[in-house]
Design a protein around this motif. Sequence first.
Motif, mmCIF file in Angstrom:
data_model
loop_
_atom_site.group_PDB
_atom_site.id
_atom_site.type_symbol
_atom_site.label_atom_id
_atom_site.label_comp_id
_atom_site.label_asym_id
_atom_site.label_seq_id
_atom_site.Cartn_x
_atom_site.Cartn_y
_atom_site.Cartn_z
ATOM 1 N N ILE A 10 0.867 -1.009 -0.225
ATOM 2 C CA ILE A 10 -0.327 0.042 -0.022
ATOM 3 C C ILE A 10 1.177 1.142 0.478
ATOM 4 N N LEU A 11 1.692 0.556 0.888
ATOM 5 C CA LEU A 11 2.412 2.316 1.335
ATOM 6 C C LEU A 11 3.676 2.476 -0.401
ATOM 7 N N HIS A 132 -9.209 5.957 2.168
ATOM 8 C CA HIS A 132 -8.643 7.084 1.591
ATOM 9 C C HIS A 132 -8.138 7.328 -0.335
ATOM 10 N N MET A 133 -7.426 5.999 0.267
ATOM 11 C CA MET A 133 -6.692 5.718 -1.188
ATOM 12 C C MET A 133 -8.391 5.468 -2.492
ATOM 13 N N ALA A 134 -9.279 4.669 -1.931
ATOM 14 C CA ALA A 134 -10.389 4.986 -2.290
ATOM 15 C C ALA A 134 -10.993 6.393 -3.310
ATOM 16 N N PRO A 150 -2.587 1.549 -10.576
ATOM 17 C CA PRO A 150 -2.915 -0.391 -10.318
ATOM 18 C C PRO A 150 -4.416 -0.593 -9.988
ATOM 19 N N ALA A 151 -4.367 -1.676 -10.788
ATOM 20 C CA ALA A 151 -5.781 -2.048 -10.489
ATOM 21 C C ALA A 151 -6.325 -2.066 -8.789
ATOM 22 N N ASP A 152 -5.602 -2.350 -8.421
ATOM 23 C CA ASP A 152 -5.616 -2.892 -6.275
ATOM 24 C C ASP A 152 -6.193 -1.507 -5.654
ATOM 25 N N SER A 158 -10.520 -8.376 0.642
ATOM 26 C CA SER A 158 -11.148 -9.176 0.921
ATOM 27 C C SER A 158 -12.989 -9.082 -0.214
ATOM 28 N N THR A 159 -12.154 -7.353 -1.132
ATOM 29 C CA THR A 159 -12.948 -7.092 -2.276
ATOM 30 C C THR A 159 -12.628 -8.155 -3.205
#
Length: 169
Positions: A10-11, A132-134, A150-152, A158-159
């Motif tokens: 994530i970072l 917050h990234m969303a 990135p796609a994720d 979990s999603t």
Amino acid sequence: MNIRNACTHILAQLHGLVEQIRDSDFVQPVESLGHSTIGQHIRHTLEFFLCFQNGWREGVINYDRRNHDKLIESDKFVALSVIRQVQEFVNTLHDKPLRLEVSYDLFQEDFETIETTATRELVYNIEHAVHHMAIIKIGVREIAGYLTLPADFGIAASTIRYKETTLSR
């Protein structure tokens, strides 16, 4: 993927976004984000990690006592430096008991203290960052469409797993 690797992932995604975004877009108010900026959401996310880092050293975490550091939200090179600092902390982190101070009183700082652990707070910071990234992704789509995320990015593991299992049926 273990918890530390998930956090590092994530970072790294945040680092990639901040590295690529134009300085002007980093600080541009975004209408769909209530006129907050991508830089402000980056700062907010990073300051939770910084509160965790400081609390880990002291034994008491309090996310309400963030600095709201204008440099992190206005200078992407400062934000990149903070991301690297947090990455170093996460890479050397080990679990230990901690206390978490929380207050939900709207009119005064009336803190309650609860027991927690470093691992639990790392998980909390991962979930908070993904949330917050969303939000950041919405802003990027509005003002910085030249970025390829990135796609994720901003999607909970979990999603992703849920979508993969429902698509494979």
